[in-house]
Design an enzyme around this catalytic site. Structure first.
Site, PDB file in Angstrom:
ATOM      1  N   GLY A  32       0.806  -1.213   0.000  1.00 62.99           N
ATOM      2  CA  GLY A  32       0.000   0.000   0.000  1.00 62.99           C
ATOM      3  C   GLY A  32       0.839   1.263   0.000  1.00 62.99           C
ATOM      4  O   GLY A  32       2.072   1.221   0.044  1.00 62.99           O
ATOM      5  N   GLY A  99      -7.320  -3.266   1.111  1.00 62.03           N
ATOM      6  CA  GLY A  99      -7.714  -2.432  -0.012  1.00 62.03           C
ATOM      7  C   GLY A  99      -6.858  -2.698  -1.240  1.00 62.03           C
ATOM      8  O   GLY A  99      -7.308  -2.550  -2.376  1.00 62.03           O
ATOM      9  N   GLU A 106      -0.591 -10.516   3.985  1.00 63.60           N
ATOM     10  CA  GLU A 106      -0.322  -9.588   5.078  1.00 63.60           C
ATOM     11  C   GLU A 106      -0.627 -10.223   6.431  1.00 63.60           C
ATOM     12  O   GLU A 106       0.106 -10.035   7.403  1.00 63.60           O
ATOM     13  CB  GLU A 106      -1.139  -8.312   4.885  1.00 63.60           C
ATOM     14  CG  GLU A 106      -0.653  -7.457   3.724  1.00 63.60           C
ATOM     15  CD  GLU A 106      -1.593  -6.319   3.389  1.00 63.60           C
ATOM     16  OE1 GLU A 106      -1.142  -5.385   2.693  1.00 63.60           O
ATOM     17  OE2 GLU A 106      -2.760  -6.350   3.805  1.00 63.60           O
TER      18      GLU A 106
END
Length: 218
Positions: A32, A99, A106
């Site tokens: 991200g 997202g 993760e």
């Protein structure tokens, strides 16, 4: 908040997290925009014998371009530290992540780490979690899985690196613990983006130029 102020806060949180990395560590790197600010800071520190594990091809490529020693997560079963961002952070420490579609990897990295540190700008703080909650689903029986998860919708995105299909749960998140159990028990769900408070060791929140940390209640 303006886009520029959000970027400044992300950079501040990333710089604070980079100081936690010391020589000889095995470090998990999330996915991200906030992690995007972390990578060049780590590269500038030029630490010796640090091995990095990336949770997405995007992070892997970016880290390699900067000269970081990124390796597959094979041949060892734990990490000293994992650093990642979040889409939502509730006061209780519940997180919504995924997202960027990398929430399965993760979560694997977070659980494998002795210390999992979350870095966010202040706009990611929310009074309570809200939809969407990211999902990774098996392609097999996909329509059946989506029916069991209603309300849910496929995400217009390519398959994950592990062959999963990305989707989002769109219903209420009033009881994150109950929803986590429902999602985890639904056949066909590879992983969901709800991260419970006990998973993060510390959450670093940048507000303006300052960075404050808090430990989620367990």
């Amino acid at each position: 908040m303006t886009a520029a102020s959000i970027e400044r806060e992300k950079r501040a949180a990333a710089e604070a997290a980079a100081e936690l990395v010391t020589e000889g560590m095995r470090v998990g790197l999330g996915t991200g925009s906030t992690v995007g600010f972390l990578l060049p800071v780590l590269a500038r520190r030029m630490l010796n014998e640090v091995v990095y594990v990336a949770t997405s091809p995007e992070t892997h490529r970016a880290a390699r371009r900067l000269g970081l020693d990124v390796r597959p997560f094979v041949g060892f079963d734990r990490l000293d530290l994992a650093i990642d961002g979040a889409d939502q952070v509730a006061p209780s420490g519940w997180l919504v992540k995924g997202g960027g579609g990398a929430h399965t990897r993760e979560k694997v990295a977070a659980i494998a780490a002795d210390r999992f540190v979350v870095i966010v700008s202040s706009n990611k703080l929310v009074p309570a979690l809200t939809p969407p909650v990211p999902l990774e689903l098996l392609p097999f029986g996909l329509d059946s899985t989506l029916r069991l998860l209603e309300p849910a919708a496929l995400r217009p995105a390519p398959p994950t690196p592990d062959g999963g299909v990305l989707a989002d749960y769109l219903g209420p998140v009033e009881d994150p613990c109950a929803l986590m159990a429902r999602l985890s028990l639904t056949p066909g769900v590879v992983e969901h983006g709800l991260f419970p408070p006990g998973l993060a060791s510390e959450i670093l929140v940048a507000t303006g130029a300052s960075v404050d940390g808090f430990r989620p209640a367990v």
